[in-house]
Scaffold this active site. Structure first.
Site, PDB file in Angstrom:
ATOM      1  CE  LYS A  82      14.021  31.595   3.470  1.00 49.96           C
ATOM      2  NZ  LYS A  82      13.698  32.179   4.754  1.00 49.96           N
ATOM      3  CD  GLU A 128      13.554  44.501  -6.359  1.00 51.40           C
ATOM      4  OE1 GLU A 128      12.940  43.417  -6.423  1.00 51.40           O
ATOM      5  OE2 GLU A 128      13.438  45.298  -5.417  1.00 51.40           O
ATOM      6  N   GLY A 164      16.227  35.764   5.598  1.00 51.21           N
ATOM      7  CA  GLY A 164      17.177  36.436   4.697  1.00 51.21           C
ATOM      8  C   GLY A 164      18.195  37.286   5.444  1.00 51.21           C
ATOM      9  NE  ARG A 165      14.627  40.557   9.670  1.00 53.49           N
ATOM     10  CZ  ARG A 165      13.507  40.081   9.155  1.00 53.49           C
ATOM     11  NH1 ARG A 165      13.404  39.910   7.847  1.00 53.49           N
ATOM     12  NH2 ARG A 165      12.478  39.762   9.911  1.00 53.49           N
ATOM     13  CD  GLU A 224      13.407  42.776   5.708  1.00 53.16           C
ATOM     14  OE1 GLU A 224      14.124  41.773   5.812  1.00 53.16           O
ATOM     15  OE2 GLU A 224      13.187  43.326   4.616  1.00 53.16           O
ATOM     16  CG  HIS A 274      34.390  66.301   9.325  1.00 50.59           C
ATOM     17  ND1 HIS A 274      34.911  67.369  10.028  1.00 50.59           N
ATOM     18  CD2 HIS A 274      35.155  65.231   9.651  1.00 50.59           C
ATOM     19  CE1 HIS A 274      35.965  66.960  10.718  1.00 50.59           C
ATOM     20  NE2 HIS A 274      36.131  65.657  10.510  1.00 50.59           N
ATOM     21  CE  LYS A 320      10.198  40.901  -1.443  1.00 51.06           C
ATOM     22  NZ  LYS A 320      10.371  39.575  -0.854  1.00 51.06           N
TER      23      LYS A 320
HETATM   24  O1  F6P Z   1      12.951  42.866   1.434  1.00 50.97           O
HETATM   25  C1  F6P Z   1      12.242  41.719   1.687  1.00 50.97           C
HETATM   26  C2  F6P Z   1      13.081  40.492   1.534  1.00 50.97           C
HETATM   27  O2  F6P Z   1      12.208  39.396   1.619  1.00 50.97           O
HETATM   28  C3  F6P Z   1      14.185  40.385   2.567  1.00 50.97           C
HETATM   29  O3  F6P Z   1      13.730  39.895   3.771  1.00 50.97           O
HETATM   30  C4  F6P Z   1      15.145  39.502   1.885  1.00 50.97           C
HETATM   31  O4  F6P Z   1      16.387  39.567   2.503  1.00 50.97           O
HETATM   32  C5  F6P Z   1      15.115  40.061   0.478  1.00 50.97           C
HETATM   33  O5  F6P Z   1      13.751  40.424   0.296  1.00 50.97           O
HETATM   34  C6  F6P Z   1      15.578  39.157  -0.610  1.00 50.97           C
HETATM   35  O6  F6P Z   1      14.779  38.017  -0.748  1.00 50.97           O
HETATM   36  P1  F6P Z   1      15.278  36.775  -1.602  1.00 50.97           P
HETATM   37  O7  F6P Z   1      16.504  36.233  -0.983  1.00 50.97           O
HETATM   38  O8  F6P Z   1      14.144  35.786  -1.582  1.00 50.97           O
HETATM   39  O9  F6P Z   1      15.540  37.264  -3.013  1.00 50.97           O
END
Ligand code: F6P
Length: 467
Positions: free
Chosen positions: A188, A194, A237-238, A323, A354, A457
């Site tokens: 987003k 990462e 995002g979620r 979250e 198990h 972050k």
């Molecule tokens: O972990 C924090 C977060 O902002 C989540 O809410 C989101 O889903 C994820 O990082 C990824 O963010 P982006 O889509 O901006 O890379």
């Protein structure tokens, strides 16, 4: 809108007093005295049956919990959510994920969905790509990954890489050739370290074809994406699997199935908007969780899908619930004096039996469980039923040595679907989304921000710059 703490509601005090009586009641006796319980404590939403008869609650509990929801102003909050009003106040945003699956979506949503259908059909039909690799993390990974794992029809090899550990991308690229691989970078912000590192690594590997899904169109274009599908700031995002963030899943399952997934979500939105509180499945799921967390003192919640296709559901729900509702201050900034989201964990049954069910049956902590019966086969359903019954009733045989006794009285619910289908998975995810929202309303917290992850972050960038 009601911004007072829930503890100030008359129903809260009544529930606290009422809970005292439940400490000495056992589900075994409750079922023995009330033969109607198994049919009374059941509610239906489209395609889903919710059996909460094994929760440690009765008709009065339910009435008081409904009063609590009313006193929290649930009706007003629900209307605000569903009509796209600002409910995420710390970021001044709506949380309008329901618009993504609406029968009358905003123009930009309809256009994007149509573009996604065309692209996904082309990619699946023309076989120009042998591999699609989704690069994203959190909400930009867990949703499409769950859908692809559960519903892929095998027409296309769709993989996912989320971890910045290069091993993850290496796995996703095993046997792939750069000219036949399409990378879908889902971010987003287009700034998550990462994901950006994995996108750069994909380029360094020789990747030639990049699509992006982002609200930061300029950055995605600068990276060299040939197609940028939009995200909007009013979709968290979620909650974004219904948007273009679900594109890789759409490639894996096909556009028609993705449409069915959206339809399932929409049916639950309609149910959530219209069903009376005592028959409203996401409301009941939320209230059972509030009862367990705030009045019976349960600190965790298990999710146990009895279907291999849903093995990634617990990981998906961990982000959705923790979250969203892992918050320590309320909407006015005050520190809360009551529990908010329990720790959510789980795994697919029967494998989980198990592993950690020993603790569920005989451990010192009471862990409420959601069993998901996806009607996959008789053996699975028999195991699920057995676990729920053993947790509820335990054993009543004093002649057994103590280590063989099961105390029982451990609450659980059963959510039943007839099959794992795109529509049913849409229904299931939307149920949990609304459950989370209702709990946020009860707890007076903002379920739609995630400031708690920001510090973690920022720090790696500082640490790396010192190296
Ligand atoms: O972990 C924090 C977060 O902002 C989540 O809410 C989101 O889903 C994820 O990082 C990824 O963010 P982006 O889509 O901006 O890379």
């Amino acid at each position: 809108m009601n911004l007072t703490p829930p503890t100030a509601c008359p129903a809260w005090a009544r529930l606290a007093a009422h809970a005292e009586g439940w400490r000495t009641l056992h589900l075994r006796e409750i079922f023995a005295h009330d033969v109607t319980r198994a049919v009374q404590f059941v509610a239906e939403a489209p395609g889903v049956r919710y059996d909460y008869s094994r929760q440690r609650m009765g008709a009065i509990t339910l009435r008081l919990l409904s009063h609590l929801a009313e006193q929290r102003g649930l009706g007003q909050w629900r209307e605000a959510l569903l009509s796209g009003k600002v409910v995420n106040t710390t970021e001044n945003r709506a949380a309008w994920h329901t618009a993504l699956r609406s029968a009358t979506p905003p123009r930009e949503v309809a256009d994007t969905l149509q573009r996604m259908r065309v692209l996904a059909s082309e990619i699946r039909g023309r076989k120009a790509f042998q591999r699609v690799v989704n690069l994203g993390t959190g909400g930009s990974d867990l949703g499409p990954r769950l859908l692809a794992d559960a519903l892929s029809d095998g027409a296309l090899d769709v993989r996912f890489a989320a971890n910045v550990d290069p091993r993850d991308l290496a796995h996703a690229l095993e046997g792939a050739r750069p000219e036949e691989t399409l990378f879908v970078i889902v971010s987003k912000t287009f700034a998550t370290q990462e994901t950006m590192a994995n996108a750069a690594a994909a380029k360094a590997w020789g990747g030639k074809h990049f699509f992006a899904v982002s609200s930061n169109v300029a950055a995605a274009q600068r990276f060299g994406a040939s197609e940028v599908l939009p995200m909007w700031d009013w979709v968290g995002g979620r909650y974004s699997v219904w948007s273009a963030a679900g594109f890789a899943a759409q490639c894996a399952m096909g556009p028609e199935n993705f449409d069915d997934f959206l339809l399932g979500g929409r049916e639950i939105d309609e149910h959530f908007a219209a069903a009376p509180l005592e028959k409203n499945v996401p409301v009941l799921m939320a209230l059972a969780g509030v009862w367990n967390a705030n009045f019976l003192g349960c600190a965790t919640q298990a999710v146990l899908p009895y279907a291999n296709a849903l093995r990634l559901l617990p990981a998906y729900l961990q982000q959705l619930e923790m979250e969203s509702n892992g918050k320590r201050v309320d909407r006015t900034g005050r520190e809360v004096e009551y529990a908010t989201a329990p720790v959510l964990w789980g795994a697919e049954g029967t494998v989980s039996q198990h592993s950690f069910h020993q603790l569920l049956h005989q451990g010192t902590q009471i862990v409420p469980a959601d069993f998901i019966d996806a009607g996959e086969n008789d053996i699975l359903v028999a195991h699920l039923q057995a676990q729920a019954d053993a947790l509820a009733y335990g054993t009543d045989d004093p002649s057994l040595p103590s280590y063989r006794q099961y105390p029982g009285n451990r609450p659980s619910s059963i959510l039943s679907l007839d099959k794992v289908t795109p529509r049913n998975l849409g229904r299931l995810i939307a149920l949990y989304e609304h459950k989370v929202f209702v709990q946020g309303v009860v707890w007076n917290i903002n379920s739609f921000d995630q400031w708690g992850v920001e510090l973690g972050k920022q720090l790696p960038t500082e640490i790396l710059s010192r190296r």
